[in-house]
Motif scaffolding. Structure first.
Motif: not given
Length: 308
Positions: A32-58
């Motif tokens: 469970t702890l490892l899963t939480i850490v991995m999700w946090l790491a994924a969010a750290y790397f993916l959230l800026p990319l998600v923001w970039l993709l959404i902002s490209a439509t504006k």
């Protein structure tokens, strides 16, 4: 006596089951702890990319008036793409071609040189080999910014500044690639195969091309991917070497547009939408290369790490 003898194994089995349940509970907590850490790491790397993709439509106005992680009422991705490729007489298209040239020539050349050098360090004993390899290892520790001024002076003296060669030639040198290929070639290419090829009368260069290179495939792809990403994302070297916008890569060109958009003397030209769209387009080739070469990259890096 028989009752006592029967009770002891039953008690032992009960204690064993209890220890097993405790071990499973600890494993669950760790998972469970490892899963939480991995999700946090994924969010750290993916959230800026998600923001970039959404902002490209504006549009530029929607970028500052809407929530960053949701779409605007007007979906303007196609309009932004068209404007990105047509602004300044299609400068973005020239920057893409320049980046492909720099990254392609630099990564291919760096891969060839690193593979040959790493193989030589691993399989040949020659005077000064250990000292030269120590110098290669030491050069990994030197930051690229410390070499910027000497490199610029060298290329300026040779009359190569503000030319594609000023970006391609320094990209051919990859000390980390040499180190990685040396570690990988040390064990992935058996000495017995090389000796058998020599006994059959094959020359050293033929042995390298037809025997050793087949064993070095995963390592070669790994070095190529590292060199491709490094050259594609290179910003500082082209910034100091190039003056003409016709030679800019994507990194320097997009930074130039960003500076124009934020410069008060430039009239605050609304270029944020095309800068973001251009950033999305510049990332796509790297994503495609990583997805295509991922299996080779993983196997090559893992094998090199184990054998090192």
């Amino acid at each position: 006596m028989s009752a006592v003898a029967t009770a002891r194994p039953a008690g032992t089995a009960t204690r064993a089951k209890g220890r097993k349940r405790k071990a499973l509970a600890r494993d669950d907590r760790r998972s469970t702890l490892l899963t939480i850490v991995m999700w946090l790491a994924a969010a750290y790397f993916l959230l800026p990319l998600v923001w970039l993709l959404i902002s490209a439509t504006k549009s530029t106005g929607d970028l500052f008036s809407t929530f960053g992680y949701w779409f605007a009422p007007h979906f303007g991705l196609w309009d932004n793409i068209v404007r990105t490729f047509t602004y300044e007489d299609g400068a973005f298209g020239r920057w893409i071609l320049n980046t492909i040239l720099y990254a392609g020539a630099g990564s291919i050349g760096a891969t060839i040189l690193s593979t040959m050098a790493g193989y030589a360090f691993a399989k040949y004993d020659f005077p000064g080999g250990k000292a030269i390899f120590s110098v290669v290892l030491g050069s990994i520790m030197i930051p690229l910014t410390a070499l910027a001024i000497p490199t610029y002076l060298l290329f300026s003296g040779a009359g190569l500044t503000d030319t594609p060669a000023a970006v391609i030639i320094p990209s051919l040198i990859s000390p980390f690639g040499v180190y990685l290929m040396r570690v990988y070639a040390a064990d992935s290419v058996p000495d017995s195969i090389l000796e058998a090829a020599r006994m059959d009368g094959a020359g050293e260069f033929r042995i390298f091309l037809q025997v050793a290179l087949r064993q070095l495939g995963p390592g070669v792809v790994t070095v190529f991917l590292f060199a491709l990403v490094a050259t594609w994302n290179n910003y500082f070297l082209p910034l100091i070497m190039l003056n003409s916008s016709q030679y800019f890569p994507l990194t320097v060109g997009l930074a130039h547009w960003q500076a124009t958009a934020t410069n008060p003397s430039g009239g605050n030209t609304p270029l944020f939408d095309i800068v973001i769209t251009g950033s999305v387009i510049s990332v796509l080739p790297l994503v495609a290369a990583f997805l295509y070469l991922q299996r080779y990259w993983q196997s090559g890096l893992g094998t090199g790490a184990v054998k090192g």
